[in-house]
Design an enzyme around this catalytic site. Structure first.
Site, mmCIF file in Angstrom:
data_model
loop_
_atom_site.group_PDB
_atom_site.id
_atom_site.type_symbol
_atom_site.label_atom_id
_atom_site.label_comp_id
_atom_site.label_asym_id
_atom_site.label_seq_id
_atom_site.Cartn_x
_atom_site.Cartn_y
_atom_site.Cartn_z
ATOM 1 N N GLU A 246 44.058 46.736 43.438
ATOM 2 C CA GLU A 246 44.965 45.593 43.649
ATOM 3 C C GLU A 246 46.218 45.914 42.853
ATOM 4 O O GLU A 246 46.184 45.925 41.615
ATOM 5 C CB GLU A 246 44.321 44.308 43.143
ATOM 6 C CG GLU A 246 42.869 44.110 43.567
ATOM 7 C CD GLU A 246 42.643 44.178 45.075
ATOM 8 O OE1 GLU A 246 41.542 44.578 45.476
ATOM 9 O OE2 GLU A 246 43.574 43.851 45.835
ATOM 10 N N CYS A 280 52.387 39.692 40.376
ATOM 11 C CA CYS A 280 52.541 40.729 41.408
ATOM 12 C C CYS A 280 53.082 40.127 42.686
ATOM 13 O O CYS A 280 53.656 40.810 43.522
ATOM 14 C CB CYS A 280 51.217 41.411 41.657
ATOM 15 S SG CYS A 280 49.959 40.254 42.191
HETATM 16 N N1 LIG Z 1 47.755 43.064 43.135
HETATM 17 C C1 LIG Z 1 47.365 42.310 42.162
HETATM 18 O O1 LIG Z 1 46.412 41.503 42.304
HETATM 19 C C2 LIG Z 1 48.039 42.391 40.842
HETATM 20 C C3 LIG Z 1 48.831 43.452 40.466
HETATM 21 N N2 LIG Z 1 49.385 43.467 39.207
HETATM 22 C C4 LIG Z 1 50.248 44.574 38.815
HETATM 23 O O2 LIG Z 1 49.866 45.066 37.511
HETATM 24 C C5 LIG Z 1 51.020 45.502 36.815
HETATM 25 C C6 LIG Z 1 51.049 44.842 35.464
HETATM 26 O O3 LIG Z 1 49.818 45.094 34.807
HETATM 27 P P1 LIG Z 1 49.654 46.296 33.764
HETATM 28 O O4 LIG Z 1 48.614 45.908 32.791
HETATM 29 O O5 LIG Z 1 50.986 46.728 33.257
HETATM 30 O O6 LIG Z 1 49.101 47.481 34.691
HETATM 31 P P2 LIG Z 1 48.717 48.958 34.210
HETATM 32 O O7 LIG Z 1 48.566 49.733 35.443
HETATM 33 O O8 LIG Z 1 49.619 49.451 33.157
HETATM 34 O O9 LIG Z 1 47.275 48.782 33.491
HETATM 35 C C7 LIG Z 1 46.187 48.223 34.186
HETATM 36 C C8 LIG Z 1 44.894 48.721 33.552
HETATM 37 O O10 LIG Z 1 44.754 50.135 33.788
HETATM 38 C C9 LIG Z 1 44.576 50.841 32.550
HETATM 39 N N3 LIG Z 1 45.227 52.146 32.709
HETATM 40 C C10 LIG Z 1 46.553 52.420 32.629
HETATM 41 N N4 LIG Z 1 46.758 53.743 32.907
HETATM 42 C C11 LIG Z 1 45.535 54.285 33.164
HETATM 43 C C12 LIG Z 1 45.062 55.588 33.517
HETATM 44 N N5 LIG Z 1 45.918 56.611 33.655
HETATM 45 N N6 LIG Z 1 43.729 55.789 33.718
HETATM 46 C C13 LIG Z 1 42.875 54.765 33.578
HETATM 47 N N7 LIG Z 1 43.243 53.512 33.240
HETATM 48 C C14 LIG Z 1 44.559 53.278 33.041
HETATM 49 C C15 LIG Z 1 45.220 49.959 31.503
HETATM 50 O O11 LIG Z 1 44.687 50.225 30.229
HETATM 51 C C16 LIG Z 1 44.840 48.557 32.030
HETATM 52 O O12 LIG Z 1 43.520 48.256 31.646
HETATM 53 C C17 LIG Z 1 52.202 45.123 37.686
HETATM 54 O O13 LIG Z 1 52.617 46.254 38.411
HETATM 55 C C18 LIG Z 1 51.647 44.080 38.653
HETATM 56 O O14 LIG Z 1 52.310 44.064 39.893
HETATM 57 C C19 LIG Z 1 49.186 42.471 38.291
HETATM 58 C C20 LIG Z 1 48.398 41.404 38.649
HETATM 59 C C21 LIG Z 1 47.783 41.289 39.946
HETATM 60 O O1 LIG Z 2 42.791 36.465 42.789
HETATM 61 C C1 LIG Z 2 42.697 35.269 43.121
HETATM 62 O O2 LIG Z 2 41.716 34.538 42.877
HETATM 63 C C2 LIG Z 2 43.814 34.645 43.916
HETATM 64 C C3 LIG Z 2 45.072 35.421 43.746
HETATM 65 C C4 LIG Z 2 45.892 34.903 42.573
HETATM 66 O O3 LIG Z 2 45.443 34.208 41.705
HETATM 67 N N1 LIG Z 2 47.149 35.297 42.622
HETATM 68 C C5 LIG Z 2 48.081 34.774 41.651
HETATM 69 C C6 LIG Z 2 48.284 35.834 40.595
HETATM 70 C C7 LIG Z 2 49.251 36.901 41.066
HETATM 71 C C8 LIG Z 2 49.287 38.102 40.161
HETATM 72 O O4 LIG Z 2 48.337 38.791 40.260
HETATM 73 O O5 LIG Z 2 50.139 38.364 39.379
HETATM 74 C C9 LIG Z 2 49.348 34.443 42.409
HETATM 75 O O6 LIG Z 2 49.315 34.566 43.650
HETATM 76 O O7 LIG Z 2 50.312 34.017 41.792
#
Ligand SMILES: NC(=O)C1=CN([C@@H]2O[C@H](COP(=O)(O)OP(=O)(O)OC[C@H]3O[C@@H](n4cnc5c(N)ncnc54)[C@H](O)[C@@H]3O)[C@@H](O)[C@H]2O)C=CC1
Ligand SMILES: O=C(O)CCC(=O)N[C@@H](CCC(=O)O)C(=O)O
Length: 486
Positions: A246, A280
């Protein structure tokens, strides 16, 4: 520094790796410290998890649900404690941190329903036998969490994984270890058996050691697209391991003639600046028509953005949003704005940073070329003015991502047209594009995911289907196939 912050085989132990700490971004004070899990401890956690898997998956669904529901009750009892921990460790306003805890609690009932609907048992009658569709857990899965929803988003993997009968090795963001520790302590209090959930605190080295471990049957990741793509490459050639990614987005929000300009401005702000733009699903690109309506909306948006209250996430008088996760993240947003200006963008509202606190910014980039197709994970909104709706949709689709998108428009016809062409996993009409429901699938296409949507569809990646034909005894068929004599 021997704080027992690792949870392995049902025991709290000190890490044996590098020391690290967590800051309250709003005060810059250290609020948590410990040593990372070493490679040896990662291995110990996987061994304990493997042993626990046989017992946990052999428990009945009712027995597993009893523990998961006790966890939900403990979350309810500890809402304020968890919300304050989230606010202190991420800078998220307390009011919003409370909604995150509510989402964690709501996840349990939703996951129970999803498990049954998505991966329940189906029996179909057939002559002389019964046909069953059942589902079985993968085994030992790693869960990687992001920092922006340190409770809710890892929870969105952990809960369905445990309900399905998997055991979980949890690697939280190194930026939010305190929230992770409190979460796992509540699981322990709920009576989760030893080894069924492990907590491996650490930085990238710990994450790499866990992701690379041979004993993993799967990995559920929420985080940046960069890290997700790295993990995807790491798992290449291992199709037997389930990988759910995700990832981020570069999300568009289009406007096409809206009479209620105040409501439109509200939805734009909720989409672009909620959580200090650290979702995100946040809108990164706003497409406004070159019209009097577009001009009016922009003027009201500028004024409303300038009036947004940004401040102490724990203040009695709550702000719209608190600080970003760090001063480093805030500085990156200032740099991103500067890059847009250098490319020819025109600042309409200047994004500014004071430590980890960032005032939101709006930059008109109409006609500007060379803007990187990257996620700027903060309160910075790019505005594109357009004359042709189809051209605006095409520009909105010009991204490698595909997480969320929205249209604010009075015309249902415009929305049907938009919906048919826009490429994203979450597509809203006259609603903010943040705040997706846990009762729906949550996932993106392109660089935003790997076609394993989470939330309501998380059940799908937590179990595999088993089709069976079963008869109480062997029996000869009424007639044998040609060439057979028995
Ligand atoms: N699609 C979704 O549901 C969501 C996506 N995000 C995305 O997450 C990002 C923000 O979160 P961050 O914590 O900065 O993400 P990140 O990718 O820096 O870290 C996420 C996890 O991966 C681990 N990690 C980082 N590099 C790694 C590697 N090379 N190998 C193994 N593990 C590693 C980190 O320690 C952390 O536990 C944004 O880009 C945001 O868009 C955030 C929330 C929801
Ligand atoms: O994962 C779920 O249960 C629903 C998705 C959710 O909570 N999305 C939030 C968080 C977005 C983010 O990951 O940063 C949203 O849509 O704002």
């Amino acid at each position: 520094m021997t704080a027992p912050i690792q949870y392995i085989a049902g025991q709290w132990l000190a890490g044996e790796g590098q020391a690290f700490h967590s800051l309250n971004p709003a005060t810059d004070k250290v609020i948590w410290q410990g040593q990372a899990a070493s490679e040896v401890q990662v291995d110990q956690a996987l061994t304990a998890a493997r042993q626990a898997f046989y017992l946990w998956s052999a428990q009945s669904l009712e027995q597993r649900l009893a523990i998961v529901e006790r966890f939900a009750a403990l979350l309810q009892d500890n809402t304020e404690r968890m919300a304050r921990a989230i606010a202190e460790e991420t800078g998220k306003a307390l009011w919003e941190s409370r909604t995150e805890v509510a989402a964690m609690i709501g996840k349990i009932a939703i996951s129970k329903r999803a498990h049954s609907e998505r991966t329940g048992t189906v029996e179909n009658p057939m002559p002389g036998a019964k046909a069953f569709i059942r589902h079985k857990p993968h085994g030992v899965v790693a869960v990687f969490g992001p920092y922006n929803f340190p409770g809710h988003l890892p929870n969105g993997h952990i809960v369905p994984a445990l309900i399905a009968g998997n055991v979980v090795v949890f690697k939280p963001s190194e930026l939010t270890p305190m929230v992770a520790e409190l979460t796992v302590k509540l699981w322990e209090q709920a009576g989760i058996p030893a080894g069924v959930i492990s907590l491996l605190q650490g930085e990238v080295a710990t994450g790499k050691a866990l992701a690379a471990h041979a004993q993993l049957d799967g990995l559920f990741f929420t985080g940046s697209s960069n890290t997700g793509h790295f993990l995807h490459q790491q798992f290449a050639g291992q199709p037997g391991k389930i990988l759910a990614l995700e990832m981020g987005g570069n999300n568009p929000l289009l406007v096409n003639e809206v009479a209620n300009t105040k409501a439109a401005v509200h939805d734009i702000i909720q989409s672009a600046f909620l959580s200090s733009g650290q979702r995100c699903t946040c809108a990164r690109k706003l497409f406004l028509p070159n019209s009097a309506n577009g001009d009016q909306i922009l003027a009201e948006l500028i004024s409303a953005t300038q009036a947004i209250v940004v401040g102490d996430p724990l203040a009695e008088q709550q702000p719209f949003y608190g600080s970003m996760i760090s001063a480093k993240a805030a500085a990156a947003m200032v740099k991103a704005q500067q890059q847009l200006v250098e490319l020819g963008g025109k600042v309409l509202v200047e994004l500014s940073a004071d430590g980890a606190f960032v005032r939101p910014g709006i930059v008109d980039v109409t006609g500007v070329t060379g803007i990187p197709d990257e996620e700027n994970f903060g309160p910075l909104l790019k505005v594109y003015r357009y004359d042709d709706f189809d051209a605006a949709i095409e520009l909105a689709n010009a991204t490698k991502y595909g997480l969320s998108a929205g249209l604010l428009a009075d015309s249902a016809e415009h929305y049907q047209h938009f919906f048919s062409r826009i490429r994203a996993g979450i597509v809203n009409w006259n609603k903010p594009i943040t705040g997706a429901s846990s009762a729906a699938p949550f996932g993106g296409i392109g660089a935003s995911g790997n076609h394993r949507a989470s939330a309501y569809y998380a059940a799908d990646y937590c179990a595999y289907p088993v089709a069976s034909v079963e008869a109480e005894s062997v029996a000869l068929p009424a007639s044998l196939n040609p060439g057979l004599s028995l």
